[in-house]
Design a protein around this motif. Structure first.
Motif, mmCIF file in Angstrom:
data_model
loop_
_atom_site.group_PDB
_atom_site.id
_atom_site.type_symbol
_atom_site.label_atom_id
_atom_site.label_comp_id
_atom_site.label_asym_id
_atom_site.label_seq_id
_atom_site.Cartn_x
_atom_site.Cartn_y
_atom_site.Cartn_z
ATOM 1 N N GLY A 1 31.140 42.970 10.058
ATOM 2 C CA GLY A 1 30.235 44.043 9.662
ATOM 3 C C GLY A 1 29.551 44.735 10.826
ATOM 4 N N GLU B 1 22.414 43.975 7.101
ATOM 5 C CA GLU B 1 22.796 45.277 7.669
ATOM 6 C C GLU B 1 21.589 46.190 7.910
ATOM 7 N N ILE C 1 28.009 54.597 8.708
ATOM 8 C CA ILE C 1 28.322 53.856 9.919
ATOM 9 C C ILE C 1 28.394 52.370 9.641
ATOM 10 N N PHE D 1 31.850 46.502 13.275
ATOM 11 C CA PHE D 1 32.315 47.703 12.566
ATOM 12 C C PHE D 1 31.291 48.824 12.718
ATOM 13 N N ALA D 2 30.029 48.484 12.510
ATOM 14 C CA ALA D 2 28.979 49.500 12.606
ATOM 15 C C ALA D 2 28.859 50.036 14.033
ATOM 16 N N LEU E 1 30.493 48.373 5.721
ATOM 17 C CA LEU E 1 31.854 47.861 5.826
ATOM 18 C C LEU E 1 32.551 48.193 4.520
ATOM 19 N N TYR F 1 20.100 46.972 11.465
ATOM 20 C CA TYR F 1 20.633 47.819 12.538
ATOM 21 C C TYR F 1 21.110 49.184 12.076
ATOM 22 N N ASP F 2 21.299 49.381 10.774
ATOM 23 C CA ASP F 2 21.986 50.613 10.381
ATOM 24 C C ASP F 2 21.208 51.884 10.714
ATOM 25 N N MET F 3 19.897 51.873 10.431
ATOM 26 C CA MET F 3 19.128 53.082 10.710
ATOM 27 C C MET F 3 19.069 53.350 12.215
ATOM 28 N N LEU G 1 21.240 52.458 14.520
ATOM 29 C CA LEU G 1 22.535 52.957 14.993
ATOM 30 C C LEU G 1 22.727 54.413 14.574
ATOM 31 N N SER G 2 22.321 54.693 13.356
ATOM 32 C CA SER G 2 22.463 56.060 12.882
ATOM 33 C C SER G 2 21.671 57.015 13.776
ATOM 34 N N ALA G 3 20.450 56.613 14.102
ATOM 35 C CA ALA G 3 19.625 57.456 14.963
ATOM 36 C C ALA G 3 20.249 57.606 16.345
ATOM 37 N N SER H 1 31.751 52.265 14.608
ATOM 38 C CA SER H 1 31.639 53.458 13.765
ATOM 39 C C SER H 1 30.664 54.461 14.364
ATOM 40 N N SER H 2 29.633 53.946 15.028
ATOM 41 C CA SER H 2 28.691 54.908 15.602
ATOM 42 C C SER H 2 29.354 55.675 16.738
ATOM 43 N N ALA I 1 23.336 57.313 17.196
ATOM 44 C CA ALA I 1 24.554 58.114 17.144
ATOM 45 C C ALA I 1 24.208 59.598 17.075
ATOM 46 N N GLN I 2 23.214 59.928 16.268
ATOM 47 C CA GLN I 2 22.873 61.342 16.142
ATOM 48 C C GLN I 2 22.310 61.906 17.437
ATOM 49 N N TYR J 1 31.438 58.210 15.026
ATOM 50 C CA TYR J 1 30.603 59.293 14.501
ATOM 51 C C TYR J 1 30.301 60.326 15.584
#
Lengths: 213, 1023
Positions: B577, B535, A37, B580-581, A40, B538-540, B542-544, B584-585, B546-547, B588
């Motif tokens: 960046g 990054e 996700i 985008f994330a 980039l 926020y990545d984890m 957002l991943s959570a 992307s979520s 989204a899931q 996903y």
């Protein structure tokens, strides 16, 4: 080996064994999704176009829609030294000769009991000798298989480490009633060589090493 | 001549004709031209002939005639006695049976006839002397009369049953046994066998356990399982067998064969479920004593599983008719024995028997609500006391784990949240222990050291499993648990914990979506920063998020929150960046929804106009836009639009595409733009020649969206050819590579889907000819500006197996040795066969089966030939093209041509191009296993090259080195030992160097590779 010497050893849960933390993207599905996700695309793969190729650039095969390889844009140059965790990974998956468990799970091999020392490289000698010391902890202090386990560790390391490594395998102080005797056997080159000629022993060893990852 | 005589003459010469004669005779009987009496008379002499073959043939004739008669014709006694008469005569057994089968099917076949037939068959046959085919017919006769005249047979008393048992004794043929077992079942159920129960039982049980193995090419297709099932039906059908069956079964349980044990356990399960409760009440003690051993000391999970089934079946049987816990019931006695044993074992929860004991408890607990109540009341107080007394964490952990199956069992009996079935009327006994359980599992999860991963996991699993149980925890309790899980997902340093907690939240999001929306969402959203940072911040999260958002109501909340966040982030002048994330979520979740079969087209209104407007408006204000117009973000937006539009029907797609063309092509006001429509119509000109890079790049969105349309949708343009011409023209002077790729994809999509008429194809032929002329005379890749378009058009055509592709590809192959263009052409082949995300079947593109194969077959011979003739400088262009092709076709195709390709592959290992090298090595790795013989011929040069590729250099990247070592490690197992062993020493020595590779991943491959070669053993001294 009909009589089991230690029938009820303490077992560590595989999830409690030490691992290299940087491999998180391989372990965790959630982290993998997080990566997908939030990562980039690098400009290299994003702008990659076979028709605008500049000589000297990597041809960036990782683009072109296949995302399986995208996540190992490893830094090509940074060297990674052989460290304690790497030694641990090499030998903790050896099987115990009497239990269907690994030496790591049985806590015979422990990360804090592995020591690696590198001599600083000099211009004259860019690859100086390195030294690795592994102290093994038998599951009980009269374990007659300690020698076999030690030999297994030794053979594995001799196969898997570059020749500049001096390998030292010992029984951890105070964990075995005949520590000195075993240590002598394990670090005597001629005795080790003689042991490796013994076919029965090598059969046991190759079974132990068969589970190495 | 009499028909009988004619038949006898004909039968050996031409069975077909004989059958005809019999049929004609039957016809005459039917038409009353002949009476049966005279027929039998005429047969008389043959039936008593001294030659048994003649006797048999005569009966055969008679039987064939009878079979051909309509069932209502014969009156009863007629024929029967004649046909039965020779039953003692072994010669005609087959024919007699055919006759009997015919007679038994007659409507006037009487009960007395049936008895007569049965008696004769039972009395007169020594079946074992007969071939199995004849026996089969005899059994069929019995089967037939059993189904036609069962009552008559019943009246024969025990004689029939005993007679039948004797008749079938020692039968071994599987096909016959199938009939016998089903007949025996009828006899057991319906006949009075009181006097011969044991005899009948033995007739069945002597076959236990079935050890039959189905032979290969078995014409009857009877499996061991078929036989087992039928036999089991006989055994389980009568409770009266219990007295014989159980002792013998338990004896067989001591067998060493896993197969036998499995069969025994399955039979016990089946019988426990069908026998009367009173019977099982007599046997549970002996059964339990033996079966528990199979669980507690199981060496085989499969068997333990079967044993648990049996233990559960007994509890189920004893639960019949019970609605409350009764101290005197047989169920209570049984469960007291079970729980006592298990509790004793669980006192030491780390012992080997603890886990199986826990499985036993959960097995009996699911048998019925009463069994559940009895079990829970019997064990939980004991387990809690034991837990409180445990000091070692390992023991506590094992105890917590041991109780987990009981929670699953409770969920099974009392349902999970959202189940619509009514729960049992009996109260859930686990409720009495709720607070205590909540406390100890919460403490394990939240109150222990972070390193105790497996202990905390046990706590987490317990809380999750208990939260699932319907009407167990109150919402505020589950809310607290959700908070625990949130905290772990957001802050825990152990991946395993975070993953497990998220997994649990996912489970709860399906059962209790409101709690996730109220508790988890605010907590997680608060963690998202307002501006672009590292990054990791926020990545984890957002991943959570989204899931967790796959369920519809949750997704709606996610959308609102993400769009709000996006606004804030963009206002804070974020880089690409973070946006985008965020997008992307969304992508996903849409993908996940689509994969799970949900209709995502309904999300169009919420998402697509919103994103397109937000992207375009800033660009129409004369600015250079914001992070949304970064190419990577445009790709995501395009993918989102594409995914949603793809899910729409033709009508809706037509509407949306119409609007999109208004924005991107016609420059008129569109309903998609939610504000400032006029400004957009006026200022936004992405296809204009003098437009800005940012405006032009939005074609990425347009191409993705248009690519998703169904072929039935008509694009809103008067002249599609002109439009394509314009796109081609634009592609010759692109603003950026990404811009060009979008244009070319759009061209390819339109051509592939819509250019199907002869006029369109003529247009394509003409315009590609013109492009080719321009390319051919160019003196640099820059001036050959139509080259990319040629490749993409060829790709679009080749995918649908259009012949127009061949001349284009042929011409391109022809200029691989051109010194100015060869390099560019070689690289262009990457486009030709690679999978394109837009030009795909899912997007309704025409992708014909074998299109890759066709292209492969077309190109490879030309490449190989051209390679041989090419100058050394141009050779690598051929290799590049080849490598691009090989990477994109199934390895089966490559292997078919490997004879010619292997030399080229070997040479490509000498190229200074990491990509080609990796691809070639990967192909070689397949080759080593699949074409070992061929590889053996080249082994020496292959090993030298692979070893060379394993040492670090500019070209030998980590990927190349790893691939080379991996390939080398296949040799010892794939090739013959005498082929590889001579190289062992060389390789063991050479691999010492990669053991010291600067990269860990390469060292790992080297260690593995060396171990494989080491395991080969020693080469002989004289080698």
């Amino acid at each position: 080996m009909s009589d089991i010497i230690n029938a009820n050893p303490t077992i560590l849960n595989p999830s409690d064994l030490p691992t290299r933390s940087e491999s998180r993207k391989k372990q965790s599905s959630s982290a993998h999704i997080a990566d997908k996700i939030s990562r980039l695309p690098t400009s290299k793969s994003l702008l990659y176009d076979p028709f605008s190729y500049y000589p000297g650039e990597d041809s960036a095969y990782s683009s072109g829609g296949s995302d399986q390889d995208e996540d190992d844009d490893e830094d090509e140059t940074a060297a990674e030294d052989i460290d304690e965790q790497e030694i641990y990974d090499l030998i903790s998956t050896i099987s115990d000769p009497e239990h269907p468990l690994s030496l790591g799970e049985l806590a015979v091999i422990n990360l804090p009991h592995i020591h690696v020392t590198h001599a600083p490289p000099t211009p004259q000698n860019p690859h100086p000798m390195s030294h690795v010391l592994v102290e093994i902890t038998p599951t009980i202090n009269h374990c007659s298989l300690a020698t076999v386990i030690g030999l297994g560790v030794r053979v594995r390391l001799e196969q898997a480490l570059p020749p500049r490594f001096r390998i030292d395998v010992r029984i951890r102080e105070g964990t075995h009633q005949s520590t000195e005797q075993v240590n002598k056997q394990l670090n005597d080159k001629e005795r080790v060589a003689a042991a490796c000629e013994n076919e029965t022993l090598m059969g046991v060893l190759s079974n132990m090493l068969a589970t190495c990852k | 001549m009499e028909p009988a005589q004619l038949y006898l003459v004909a039968i050996d010469r031409d069975p077909e004709e004989a059958a005809q004669i019999a049929k004609a005779t039957a016809k005459r009987l039917e038409n009353k031209e002949l009476i049966l009496l005279s027929l039998t008379k005429s047969l008389g002499e043959y039936l008593t002939n001294d030659d048994r073959t003649i006797r048999a043939k005569a009966i055969g004739f008679y039987a064939t005639v009878l079979t051909a008669l309509p069932p209502s014709l014969l009156s009863s006694a007629q024929g029967t006695s004649e046909i039965l008469h020779p039953l003692e005569d072994e010669a005609g057994l087959k024919e007699v049976c055919h006759g009997l089968l015919a007679i038994a099917g007659m409507s006037r076949f009487q009960p007395e006839d049936a008895q007569m037939v049965a008696r004769s068959v039972l009395k007169s046959c020594d079946l074992l002397k007969q071939p199995q085919g004849s026996r089969y017919l005899v059994y069929q006769v019995m089967d037939k009369i059993l189904s036609e005249q069962r009552e008559a047979l019943k009246r024969m008393g025990p004689d029939f049953a005993t007679g039948y048992v004797e008749l079938v004794a020692n039968e071994k043929d599987p096909r016959n046994l199938m009939i016998i077992f089903s007949n025996l079942k009828v006899i057991i159920v319906e006949f009075d066998i009181e006097d011969c129960e044991e005899q009948v039982f033995d007739a069945c049980f002597c076959y236990f356990p079935i050890t039959f193995k189905q032979p290969p090419n078995d014409p009857y297709g009877i499996t061991a399982q078929d036989l087992k099932d039928r036999l089991r039906e006989c055994l389980q059908v009568s409770s009266k067998f219990a007295v014989f069956l159980f002792p013998q079964l338990l004896e067989k349980l001591d067998s060493h064969s896993a197969n036998t044990k499995k069969d025994v356990l399955q039979t016990i399960t089946a019988c426990a479920l069908t026998y009367e409760k009173s019977i099982i009440a007599n046997y549970w003690a002996t059964l339990w004593d033996s079966i528990k051993y199979e669980v507690l000391n199981a060496s085989d999970d499969d068997l333990a599983f079967e044993a648990l089934d049996a233990i559960r079946a007994i509890a189920k049987s004893l639960s019949a008719k019970l609605t409350t816990v009764m101290r005197t019931s047989s169920l209570d006695k049984y469960l007291r024995a079970v729980t006592k044993e298990c509790l004793t074992q669980l006192r030491n929860p780390t012992a080997k028997q603890a886990k199986p004991s826990a499985s036993i408890l959960s097995a009996v607990a699911v048998a019925s609500p009463v069994a559940h109540a009895t079990t829970i009341q019997a064990v939980l107080p004991g387990l809690s006391t034991t837990y409180d007394g445990l000091e070692e964490i390992a023991k506590q952990r094992s105890m917590l784990q041991a109780m987990l199956p009981l929670f699953d069992a409770t969920a099974q009996v009392y349902g999970v949240w959202g189940d619509i079935e009514y729960p049992p009327s009996l109260n859930n006994s686990l409720e009495a222990f709720k607070d205590n359980l909540f406390e100890i599992y919460s403490r394990a999860l939240m109150g222990s050291a972070k390193e105790e991963v497996s202990f905390r996991l046990a706590g987490l699993n317990g809380l999750t499993k208990m939260s699932r149980i319907k009407n167990f925890f109150a919402d505020n309790e589950i809310g607290l648990i959700v908070q625990f899980f949130d905290e772990i997902v957001l802050t825990d340093e152990k991946d395993e914990m975070r993953d497990a907690a998220l997994e649990s939240l996912l489970i709860l999001s399906r059962l209790k979506p409101s709690l996730i929306m109220e508790i988890t969402f605010p907590a997680f959203m608060a963690k998202l920063p307002d501006r672009e940072e590292d990054e990791k911040s926020y990545d984890m999260t957002l991943s959570a998020l989204a899931q967790l958002s796959v369920e519809r109501p949750v997704f709606q909340v996610l959308l609102t929150r993400i769009f709000n966040k996006l606004n804030i982030v963009l206002n804070n002048k974020s880089g690409p960046g973070y946006p985008f994330a965020l997008l992307s979520s969304i992508l996903y979740v849409l993908r996940r929804k689509h994969e799970t079969g949900k209709d995502i087209s309904t999300h169009y209104t919420r998402i697509v106009p919103e994103l397109i407007t937000r992207t375009i408006i800033p660009l129409s204000n004369g600015s250079s836009g914001n992070a949304l117009s970064h190419e990577a973000v445009l790709e995501v937006t395009g993918n989102i639009a594409s995914l949603i539009i793809r899910a729409m029907d033709v009508e809706k797609q037509t509407e949306v595409v119409g609007e999109l063309f208004k924005i991107f092509v016609a420059q008129t006001e569109s309903a998609i733009i939610t504000s400032d429509k006029e400004i957009v119509a006026k200022e936004f000109k992405p296809l204009g020649e003098d437009t800005s890079l940012q405006q032009a790049s939005t074609i990425i969105i347009f191409a993705s969206a248009v690519a998703a349309t169904r072929r039935e949708v008509t694009l809103p343009l008067d002249n599609l050819q002109k439009f394509v011409e314009k796109l081609v023209l634009l592609s010759r002077t692109p603003k950026s590579p990404g811009h060009r790729r979008a244009l070319l994809r759009l061209i390819a999509v339109i051509i592939n889907k819509y250019f199907t008429t002869p006029e369109d194809r003529a247009f394509l032929a003409k315009s590609t000819d013109e492009m080719w002329e321009a390319v051919k005379s160019a003196d640099s890749p820059e001036t050959a500006s139509s080259l990319p378009a040629l490749f993409w058009i060829a790709k679009a055509l080749a995918l649908r197996n259009d012949k127009l592709a061949d001349p284009i590809v042929g011409r391109l192959l022809g200029i691989l040795d051109n010194k100015d263009l060869g390099v560019a052409v070689g690289r262009g082949f990457e486009v030709l066969l690679s999978d394109d995300p837009l030009l795909s079947k899912e997007n309704f593109a025409v992708v014909r089966l074998l299109s890759q194969q066709k292209l492969f077959v077309f190109c490879v011979p030309k490449l190989v030939e051209g390679f041989k003739a090419a100058s050394s400088a141009a050779k690598k262009n051929y290799l590049h093209a080849l490598s691009s092709i090989i990477r994109n076709v199934p390895s089966k195709l490559v292997l078919a041509e490997i004879d010619t390709l292997l030399p080229l592959l070997l040479q490509s290992l000498d190229l200074e191009d990491s990509g080609i090298k990796t691809a070639s090595i990967d192909t070689l790795s397949v080759t080593v296993t699949e074409a070992a013989g061929l590889v053996s011929e080249h082994i020496s040069s292959l090993i030298t090259r692979l070893l060379a590729a394993s040492s670090p250099s500019e070209v030998n990247t980590v990927k190349v080195r790893s691939a080379a070592l991996r390939c080398l490690s296949i040799f010892p197992s794939a090739l013959k030992i005498d082929v590889v062993i001579p190289y062992k020493r060389q390789i063991m020595r050479a691999l010492l160097k990669p053991l010291d590779d600067p990269k860990r991943s390469v060292r790992k491959e080297a260690v593995e590779c060396r171990a494989r070669w080491f395991a080969l053993g020693e080469p002989k001294e004289d080698d």
